[in-house]
Write an enzyme that holds these catalytic residues in place. Structure first.
Site, mmCIF file in Angstrom:
data_model
loop_
_atom_site.group_PDB
_atom_site.id
_atom_site.type_symbol
_atom_site.label_atom_id
_atom_site.label_comp_id
_atom_site.label_asym_id
_atom_site.label_seq_id
_atom_site.Cartn_x
_atom_site.Cartn_y
_atom_site.Cartn_z
ATOM 1 N N GLU A 256 36.077 51.189 31.972
ATOM 2 C CA GLU A 256 34.720 51.027 32.476
ATOM 3 C C GLU A 256 33.963 52.355 32.555
ATOM 4 O O GLU A 256 32.763 52.424 32.278
ATOM 5 C CB GLU A 256 34.754 50.365 33.864
ATOM 6 C CG GLU A 256 35.071 48.880 33.845
ATOM 7 C CD GLU A 256 36.558 48.578 33.737
ATOM 8 O OE1 GLU A 256 36.924 47.389 33.676
ATOM 9 O OE2 GLU A 256 37.367 49.538 33.711
ATOM 10 N N GLN B 146 33.313 42.887 33.437
ATOM 11 C CA GLN B 146 33.920 41.563 33.349
ATOM 12 C C GLN B 146 33.845 40.836 34.689
ATOM 13 O O GLN B 146 33.557 39.643 34.758
ATOM 14 C CB GLN B 146 35.372 41.700 32.894
ATOM 15 C CG GLN B 146 35.946 40.422 32.344
ATOM 16 C CD GLN B 146 37.234 40.681 31.596
ATOM 17 O OE1 GLN B 146 38.265 40.970 32.212
ATOM 18 N NE2 GLN B 146 37.190 40.584 30.281
ATOM 19 N N PHE B 147 34.075 41.579 35.753
ATOM 20 C CA PHE B 147 33.834 41.136 37.129
ATOM 21 C C PHE B 147 33.225 42.323 37.865
ATOM 22 O O PHE B 147 33.598 43.473 37.613
ATOM 23 C CB PHE B 147 35.126 40.692 37.830
ATOM 24 C CG PHE B 147 35.736 39.449 37.248
ATOM 25 C CD1 PHE B 147 35.423 38.202 37.751
ATOM 26 C CD2 PHE B 147 36.610 39.533 36.183
ATOM 27 C CE1 PHE B 147 35.981 37.046 37.206
ATOM 28 C CE2 PHE B 147 37.180 38.389 35.633
ATOM 29 C CZ PHE B 147 36.857 37.148 36.139
ATOM 30 N N ASP C 166 33.810 43.426 40.618
ATOM 31 C CA ASP C 166 34.856 44.170 41.316
ATOM 32 C C ASP C 166 35.345 45.357 40.489
ATOM 33 O O ASP C 166 35.735 46.388 41.040
ATOM 34 C CB ASP C 166 36.051 43.248 41.612
ATOM 35 C CG ASP C 166 35.638 41.911 42.175
ATOM 36 O OD1 ASP C 166 35.960 41.628 43.329
ATOM 37 O OD2 ASP C 166 34.994 41.127 41.439
ATOM 38 N N PHE C 167 35.341 45.206 39.166
ATOM 39 C CA PHE C 167 35.892 46.238 38.290
ATOM 40 C C PHE C 167 34.967 47.450 38.148
ATOM 41 O O PHE C 167 35.330 48.452 37.529
ATOM 42 C CB PHE C 167 36.187 45.664 36.901
ATOM 43 C CG PHE C 167 37.190 44.546 36.902
ATOM 44 C CD1 PHE C 167 37.977 44.273 38.014
ATOM 45 C CD2 PHE C 167 37.347 43.745 35.777
ATOM 46 C CE1 PHE C 167 38.908 43.232 38.013
ATOM 47 C CE2 PHE C 167 38.278 42.706 35.755
ATOM 48 C CZ PHE C 167 39.058 42.452 36.887
ATOM 49 N N HIS D 270 38.335 39.624 42.398
ATOM 50 C CA HIS D 270 37.436 38.942 41.466
ATOM 51 C C HIS D 270 36.308 38.214 42.185
ATOM 52 O O HIS D 270 35.595 37.442 41.554
ATOM 53 C CB HIS D 270 38.217 37.924 40.616
ATOM 54 C CG HIS D 270 39.222 38.532 39.699
ATOM 55 N ND1 HIS D 270 40.442 38.977 40.132
ATOM 56 C CD2 HIS D 270 39.184 38.782 38.375
ATOM 57 C CE1 HIS D 270 41.123 39.467 39.108
ATOM 58 N NE2 HIS D 270 40.384 39.362 38.032
#
Length: 666
Positions: free
Chosen positions: A405, A427-428, A430-431, A472
């Site tokens: 990321e 992607q989420f 959270d990431f 997530h």
């Protein structure tokens, strides 16, 4: 003039002309004489800090002269030779170091923490690593434009321990980007020697693990540096690919002058002083009768005169007068908002479809827009928002990324520097922590620091209600609403999502675009079929009432609607914020002044969330209109759990209904 002795460095003139050799010497001498002057000024208290590159001039000068002036260079603290070889006027450099307006950051950052599009230089930030990924992004733009240009980026041996270094090399290798990674291995990271920094024999060996050609050069040998780099960049222009060079050199001054060099063994320092790139090259040029004392003295005098005149100009410049309105204005880049109104033709879309359609129409509108993210190409993304995009727009513009990321956010910044647009899909949401540093320290601050905007949208699938657990299901907008320089968008309906996404992509500033996963396929609405935009900073009044103001966003809007439907006797203004930064304060204040009561609902946990700031704003601006304390409702002060019954308890939906009834009865 110094005493001329035999050179301790073996030079091979090859086919270089005397003119080129003299230019190499002059270009090394100039930063050396500037540095010697700066060290005097530092001791006199006329500058605040200095990071010395004495002994490393051959690297900066050799690399810069090997590149075209149209090609970007991303230097470090000890690369003054990059700036002087690119012929930046010295008075501007000196003004920069004194915090004057003629510098490059309007006094907002110091030393070499700046860039300039006029000279195709992109300065570092103190976190070191992010510029490597930014170089990837500039190189990607060069690749997409097929302009045959190379990007060069510098780091030190200490910076190679950062994750950004490894991510950037991997991305450059996978995408075969025309970027030259330059490691200045100068022996110490502040006081930490190389044997405590890495365990491999040569840092160049790391290139092998990424499938990257790598070379080791004598960083004190200006001819070797210049000729080898020139040959390599000519090769990269013809066959785009990354190359890694480790320059062996030494840092003969402190990390910065205050730290000193007491930790360096005397013998080691003496060995490297004997390898001084300028003294040795001067001896070589004298021995070959290429340089003579008169020419040498002329170089010294001309440079010293230029330095003194530039210093006088910088000293004469008035100090910056603080202007609060200017400081606030310069956080974001201005642009002309174009309100493109929709046509009357509509179709029912789910939130996920509206986002996909809005993104697709933006790709058609902006042919310089690149989408990057994990699994977004053939697979279409984990939520299938980009399904079919790669077939329509190609893999150049719809790019699967490695799981990195940080480097991808940085590459998006590089695309912006090169004049392109980027959308990055987390992607989420959270990431995003894996890319947090470049977002809050690079994207958010660049325009304020040196007027370089970050034309980047980061899509953030977020939120609970889907039993996905702590990694997530977070809704983490408060991490970014706190950061000046970012815009934060959080739609609750398909119509708003489509129009606001188009707006986010048009906006030249960095935008965090939150998309609630639980709403993706559960919320439907009639949405205009064609391209349209909605302005930021305008909340939506979903329902009108007289007694209570409900303020929320995202899934909270739908929870509030459900509560109002269950209690039709409650007369309330329901405000969907839609954008959290900028915030529509006027809409909030007007409503609260009318109703006298306010309740703020957020899905995030309570402490430190945006509801606290909104509550404070209402107390400061509407206190005399209030008939009850402002209420805040949020999720529990725990990480979000996985089990559905625990998640239901965690989320604030039920607690909101109770709080709403209490406020109505107050």
């Amino acid at each position: 003039m110094p005493t001329i002795t035999k050179s301790n460095i073996d030079y091979d003139k090859r086919n270089l002309s005397d003119k080129t050799l003299l230019k190499l010497y002059y270009n090394m001498l100039k930063p050396r004489l500037i540095e010697e002057k700066m060290l005097i000024l530092l001791r006199q208290g006329k500058i605040s800090k200095w990071f010395s590159g004495i002994g490393q001039e051959a690297i900066a000068v050799g690399v810069t002269m090997a590149l075209k002036t149209s090609e970007y260079i991303l230097p470090m603290h000890r690369n003054l030779g990059v700036f002087t070889t690119r012929e930046i006027p010295l008075h501007r450099l000196f003004s920069q170091w004194q915090g004057k307006a003629s510098g490059f950051t309007n006094g907002r950052d110091r030393s070499f923490h700046f860039g300039t599009q006029d000279y195709n230089i992109v300065g570092m930030i103190s976190h070191l690593g992010p510029q490597l990924g930014v170089a990837d992004g500039i190189a990607l733009a060069n690749l997409l434009k097929s302009n045959g240009q190379v990007t060069a980026v510098f780091t030190g041996e200490g910076g190679t321990s950062e994750g950004d270094f490894h991510e950037a090399l991997n991305v450059a290798s996978v995408w075969q980007l025309p970027v030259l990674f330059c490691i200045e291995n100068n022996g110490y990271g502040l006081s930490t020697p190389t044997n405590e920094q890495y365990h491999c024999k040569h840092l160049a060996d790391r290139g092998k693990g990424y499938g990257i050609e790598s070379f080791i050069l004598d960083g004190n040998n200006i001819i070797e540096t210049y000729t080898k780099v020139k040959k390599l960049v000519e090769s990269i222009r013809k066959r785009p690919r990354p190359i890694l060079i480790e320059f062996k050199t030494f840092r003969r001054r402190g990390h910065e002058e205050a730290s000193g060099t007491k930790y360096v063994p005397k013998e080691l320092m003496e060995d490297w002083e004997a390898k001084d790139p300028i003294e040795n090259f001067r001896s070589y040029l004298y021995a070959k009768k290429i340089l003579d004392p008169i020419t040498d003295e002329t170089y010294h005098n001309d440079i010293k005169t230029e330095i003194e005149e530039a210093l006088e100009s910088a000293y004469a410049e008035e100090a910056i007068v603080p202007d609060e309105s200017k400081e606030l204005h310069d956080v974001y880049k201005d642009f002309d908002f174009e309100h493109i109104k929709p046509n009357k033709e509509t179709k029912e879309l789910r939130l996920v479809d509206a986002i996909s359609e809005g993104l697709k129409q933006s790709m058609l509108k902006h042919d310089d827009l690149v989408i990057m993210g994990q699994d977004i190409a053939e697979y279409g993304g984990v939520f299938k928002i980009t399904e079919g995009f790669v077939q329509k727009f190609g893999k150049d513009r719809v790019r699967n990324t490695p799981i990195c990321e940080s480097a991808i956010v940085e590459a998006a910044m590089g695309l912006s520097i090169a004049g392109m647009k980027a959308v990055v899909e987390m992607q989420f949401s959270d990431f995003v922590t894996s890319g947090f540093n470049p977002i809050v320290n690079y994207l958010a601050k660049s325009f304020y620091r040196w007027q370089q905007n970050a034309d980047v949208v980061i899509r953030m699938p977020c939120g609970g209600g889907v039993a996905a657990g702590p990694f997530h299901s977070q809704t983490n907008e408060a991490w970014f609403t706190k950061t000046p320089g970012l815009k934060v968008v959080y739609p609750a309906f398909p119509h708003d999502a489509k129009g606001l996404l188009a707006m986010a992509i048009n906006d030249p500033n960095p935008v965090m675009f939150f998309e609630h996963k639980a709403l993706y396929r559960n919320i439907r609405q009639e949405v205009p079929t064609d391209y349209f935009t909605l302005p930021f900073g305008q909340a939506s009044l979903i329902r009108e009432g007289e007694d209570i103001t409900i303020i929320t966003y995202g899934a909270g809007v739908h929870w509030a609607l459900a509560s109002l439907d269950a209690h039709p006797d409650i007369s309330a203004d329901l405000i969907d914020l839609r954008t959290l930064q900028p915030l529509d304060e006027e809409a909030l204040f007007n409503s609260v002044k009318k109703t006298g009561k306010a309740i703020i609902l957020q899905e995030d946990s309570l402490f430190g969330g945006i509801s606290s700031d909104i509550s404070a704003l209402i107390m400061e601006h509407c206190f005399k209109y209030l008939d009850a304390p402002v209420k805040r409702v949020a999720s529990l002060e725990t990480p979000i759990p996985f089990a559905s019954q625990l998640e239901e308890q965690y989320l604030p939906k039920a607690r909101f209904e109770k709080a709403l009834l209490e406020l109505a009865a107050y």
